[in-house]
Design a protein around this motif. Structure first.
Motif, PDB file in Angstrom:
ATOM      1  N   ASN A 102       0.847  -1.192   0.000  1.00 42.84           N
ATOM      2  CA  ASN A 102       0.000   0.000   0.000  1.00 42.84           C
ATOM      3  C   ASN A 102       0.886   1.248   0.000  1.00 42.84           C
ATOM      4  OD1 ASN A 102      -2.191   1.712   0.165  1.00 42.84           O
ATOM      5  ND2 ASN A 102      -2.420   1.477   2.388  1.00 42.84           N
ATOM      6  N   PHE A 103       1.125   1.765  -1.183  1.00 42.56           N
ATOM      7  CA  PHE A 103       1.979   2.945  -1.324  1.00 42.56           C
ATOM      8  C   PHE A 103       1.155   4.164  -1.684  1.00 42.56           C
ATOM      9  CE2 PHE A 103       4.766  -0.662  -2.261  1.00 42.56           C
ATOM     10  CZ  PHE A 103       5.844  -0.397  -1.431  1.00 42.56           C
ATOM     11  N   ASP A 104       1.681   5.315  -1.300  1.00 45.64           N
ATOM     12  CA  ASP A 104       1.066   6.588  -1.664  1.00 45.64           C
ATOM     13  C   ASP A 104       1.454   6.918  -3.103  1.00 45.64           C
ATOM     14  OD1 ASP A 104       0.357   9.315  -1.981  1.00 45.64           O
ATOM     15  OD2 ASP A 104       0.479   9.619   0.187  1.00 45.64           O
ATOM     16  N   ASP A 105       0.490   7.379  -3.884  1.00 41.38           N
ATOM     17  CA  ASP A 105       0.769   7.718  -5.286  1.00 41.38           C
ATOM     18  C   ASP A 105       1.808   8.832  -5.409  1.00 41.38           C
ATOM     19  OD1 ASP A 105      -1.066   5.839  -6.117  1.00 41.38           O
ATOM     20  OD2 ASP A 105      -2.728   7.275  -6.290  1.00 41.38           O
ATOM     21  N   LYS A 106       1.962   9.637  -4.369  1.00 39.40           N
ATOM     22  CA  LYS A 106       2.912  10.750  -4.416  1.00 39.40           C
ATOM     23  C   LYS A 106       4.338  10.313  -4.106  1.00 39.40           C
ATOM     24  CE  LYS A 106      -0.591  14.167  -3.125  1.00 39.40           C
ATOM     25  NZ  LYS A 106      -0.983  15.220  -2.127  1.00 39.40           N
ATOM     26  N   GLU A 107       4.522   9.071  -3.632  1.00 36.79           N
ATOM     27  CA  GLU A 107       5.860   8.592  -3.292  1.00 36.79           C
ATOM     28  C   GLU A 107       6.660   8.276  -4.560  1.00 36.79           C
ATOM     29  OE1 GLU A 107       5.042   6.421   1.019  1.00 36.79           O
ATOM     30  OE2 GLU A 107       4.971   5.233  -0.834  1.00 36.79           O
ATOM     31  N   ASN A 108       7.927   8.674  -4.542  1.00 31.80           N
ATOM     32  CA  ASN A 108       8.791   8.328  -5.675  1.00 31.80           C
ATOM     33  C   ASN A 108       9.455   6.975  -5.426  1.00 31.80           C
ATOM     34  OD1 ASN A 108      11.020   8.746  -3.926  1.00 31.80           O
ATOM     35  ND2 ASN A 108      10.990  10.955  -4.414  1.00 31.80           N
ATOM     36  N   ALA A 109      10.267   6.531  -6.363  1.00 31.31           N
ATOM     37  CA  ALA A 109      10.883   5.210  -6.267  1.00 31.31           C
ATOM     38  C   ALA A 109      11.785   5.079  -5.049  1.00 31.31           C
ATOM     39  CB  ALA A 109      11.672   4.915  -7.550  1.00 31.31           C
ATOM     40  N   ALA A 110      12.529   6.130  -4.734  1.00 35.15           N
ATOM     41  CA  ALA A 110      13.440   6.088  -3.585  1.00 35.15           C
ATOM     42  C   ALA A 110      12.663   5.967  -2.276  1.00 35.15           C
ATOM     43  CB  ALA A 110      14.318   7.335  -3.566  1.00 35.15           C
ATOM     44  N   GLN A 111      11.584   6.697  -2.194  1.00 31.08           N
ATOM     45  CA  GLN A 111      10.760   6.635  -0.988  1.00 31.08           C
ATOM     46  C   GLN A 111      10.115   5.260  -0.831  1.00 31.08           C
ATOM     47  OE1 GLN A 111       8.295  10.041  -1.937  1.00 31.08           O
ATOM     48  NE2 GLN A 111       9.309  11.291  -0.369  1.00 31.08           N
ATOM     49  N   ARG A 112       9.657   4.682  -1.917  1.00 33.31           N
ATOM     50  CA  ARG A 112       9.046   3.360  -1.857  1.00 33.31           C
ATOM     51  C   ARG A 112      10.062   2.290  -1.480  1.00 33.31           C
ATOM     52  NH1 ARG A 112       4.288   2.596  -6.392  1.00 33.31           N
ATOM     53  NH2 ARG A 112       3.173   4.556  -5.948  1.00 33.31           N
ATOM     54  N   ALA A 113      11.292   2.500  -1.910  1.00 33.22           N
ATOM     55  CA  ALA A 113      12.340   1.533  -1.579  1.00 33.22           C
ATOM     56  C   ALA A 113      12.570   1.451  -0.074  1.00 33.22           C
ATOM     57  CB  ALA A 113      13.638   1.908  -2.288  1.00 33.22           C
ATOM     58  N   GLN A 114      12.312   2.541   0.634  1.00 29.86           N
ATOM     59  CA  GLN A 114      12.478   2.564   2.094  1.00 29.86           C
ATOM     60  C   GLN A 114      11.254   2.036   2.837  1.00 29.86           C
ATOM     61  OE1 GLN A 114      15.400   3.407   3.635  1.00 29.86           O
ATOM     62  NE2 GLN A 114      16.143   3.420   1.509  1.00 29.86           N
ATOM     63  N   ARG A 115      10.204   1.686   2.093  1.00 30.67           N
ATOM     64  CA  ARG A 115       8.955   1.242   2.721  1.00 30.67           C
ATOM     65  C   ARG A 115       8.486  -0.104   2.137  1.00 30.67           C
ATOM     66  NH1 ARG A 115       5.746   5.043   5.200  1.00 30.67           N
ATOM     67  NH2 ARG A 115       3.861   4.186   4.233  1.00 30.67           N
ATOM     68  N   GLN A 116       9.412  -0.986   1.882  1.00 33.04           N
ATOM     69  CA  GLN A 116       9.078  -2.265   1.270  1.00 33.04           C
ATOM     70  C   GLN A 116       8.458  -3.257   2.261  1.00 33.04           C
ATOM     71  OE1 GLN A 116       9.345  -3.289  -2.118  1.00 33.04           O
ATOM     72  NE2 GLN A 116       9.429  -1.043  -2.246  1.00 33.04           N
ATOM     73  N   TYR A 117       8.797  -3.106   3.532  1.00 33.30           N
ATOM     74  CA  TYR A 117       8.273  -4.030   4.544  1.00 33.30           C
ATOM     75  C   TYR A 117       7.647  -3.261   5.707  1.00 33.30           C
ATOM     76  CZ  TYR A 117      10.233  -8.122   2.293  1.00 33.30           C
ATOM     77  OH  TYR A 117      10.492  -9.121   1.400  1.00 33.30           O
ATOM     78  N   ARG A 118       6.648  -3.892   6.254  1.00 30.66           N
ATOM     79  CA  ARG A 118       5.860  -3.270   7.331  1.00 30.66           C
ATOM     80  C   ARG A 118       5.859  -4.183   8.558  1.00 30.66           C
ATOM     81  NH1 ARG A 118       0.411  -4.297   8.413  1.00 30.66           N
ATOM     82  NH2 ARG A 118      -0.686  -2.662   9.597  1.00 30.66           N
ATOM     83  N   ALA A 119       6.157  -3.600   9.716  1.00 25.62           N
ATOM     84  CA  ALA A 119       6.081  -4.340  10.984  1.00 25.62           C
ATOM     85  C   ALA A 119       5.028  -3.664  11.862  1.00 25.62           C
ATOM     86  CB  ALA A 119       7.432  -4.336  11.696  1.00 25.62           C
ATOM     87  N   GLU A 120       4.212  -4.493  12.538  1.00 28.15           N
ATOM     88  CA  GLU A 120       3.161  -3.952  13.396  1.00 28.15           C
ATOM     89  C   GLU A 120       2.996  -4.804  14.647  1.00 28.15           C
ATOM     90  OE1 GLU A 120      -0.856  -4.272  12.121  1.00 28.15           O
ATOM     91  OE2 GLU A 120      -0.583  -6.243  11.202  1.00 28.15           O
ATOM     92  N   GLN A 121       2.511  -4.185  15.688  1.00 30.64           N
ATOM     93  CA  GLN A 121       2.155  -4.900  16.905  1.00 30.64           C
ATOM     94  C   GLN A 121       1.178  -4.032  17.698  1.00 30.64           C
ATOM     95  OE1 GLN A 121       5.426  -6.203  19.370  1.00 30.64           O
ATOM     96  NE2 GLN A 121       4.149  -7.647  20.496  1.00 30.64           N
ATOM     97  N   SER A 122       0.249  -4.687  18.399  1.00 28.08           N
ATOM     98  CA  SER A 122      -0.695  -3.932  19.219  1.00 28.08           C
ATOM     99  C   SER A 122      -1.090  -4.760  20.437  1.00 28.08           C
ATOM    100  CB  SER A 122      -1.946  -3.552  18.413  1.00 28.08           C
ATOM    101  OG  SER A 122      -2.673  -4.704  18.034  1.00 28.08           O
TER     102      SER A 122
END
Length: 252
Positions: A102-122
């Motif tokens: 789930n990426f933002d359409d405004k994100e460029n390739a470099a920004q997406r490269a830093q958001r390839q994986y997601r960690a969560e806990q609650s």
């Protein structure tokens, strides 16, 4: 008020005015009873705040997402323990590391490269309402960036339901008295009461149902002074418990 003769009416259904909830009254000629169904409610202020505390982070790879998730998880738990919240008041809800899609359409390739994986806990953390704001702000200061939802609960939920049922039963007798006067008969003793409506012409007893009872949560030590800005203004909700009572009174 129009009066009815019981000897000529085998089954009568009447809706009585003057009450906040609708009541159904039945006159049964065979067993000489008045059967009434009434509903009422009781209220109390919640004494438990079950707070959702959690975080969500994004990293370029699974290893760094897992490492940062572990670090933040321990930081949040350490802060809660130092505030006096014990482990029995903390319940895990969600956790995991996954690929981000789930990426933002405004994100460029470099920004997406830093958001390839997601960690969560609650977690769900149960505290006294007066401590909810401080605990929430302390957790957020320690890295809990997806926190804030509160599920309000009541320790004596069964007692509140019993109170609602007792009020409904008092209402049932008042309606039965009014009906008996209209039929020129004397209302006798209560011979049956249940929180379940029976099947037609079959009277049976079932145990009074109840909700799970929760123990009161007390913090073991004073909370650390939360960082600025000032804590949120959080006030406990009013818990409402509704009960329907089916009562059968004898006619003398």
């Amino acid at each position: 008020m129009r009066l009815f003769r019981a000897c000529t009416v085998p089954l009568l259904v009447v809706a009585c005015a003057g009450f906040s909830a609708a009541q159904t009254i039945q006159i049964n000629q065979q067993n000489k009873t008045i059967a009434i169904s009434t509903t009422d409610e009781a209220t109390a202020i919640a004494d438990i705040a079950a707070i959702t505390i959690g975080f969500e982070i994004f990293k370029p790879d699974a290893d760094s997402a897992s490492a940062e998730g572990g670090r933040r998880s321990h930081a949040i738990m350490d802060a809660l323990h130092k505030a006096g919240v014990d482990d029995k008041s903390i319940e895990s809800k969600t956790q995991g590391v996954s690929r981000n899609t789930n990426f933002d359409d405004k994100e460029n390739a470099a920004q997406r490269a830093q958001r390839q994986y997601r960690a969560e806990q609650s977690w769900e953390v149960s505290v006294a309402p007066k401590d909810a704001s401080a605990v929430l702000q302390l957790a957020m200061a320690s890295g809990a960036n997806t926190s804030g939802a509160i599920n309000w609960r009541l320790t004596e939920r069964k007692g509140l339901q019993a109170q609602a049922a007792a009020t409904a039963l008092v209402k049932a007798r008042a309606v039965a008295v009014q009906m008996a006067e209209g039929l020129h008969v004397k209302l006798g003793a209560l011979i049956f009461a249940s929180n379940e409506l029976p099947d037609a012409k079959i009277y049976f007893k079932r145990p009074l149902g109840g909700l799970v009872e929760f123990n009161r949560i007390e913090l073991a030590a004073k909370l650390s002074t939360p960082p600025p800005p000032p804590p949120l203004e959080i006030h406990p909700q009013t818990i409402r418990e509704e009960a329907t009572v089916y009562a059968v009174f004898a006619i003398e």
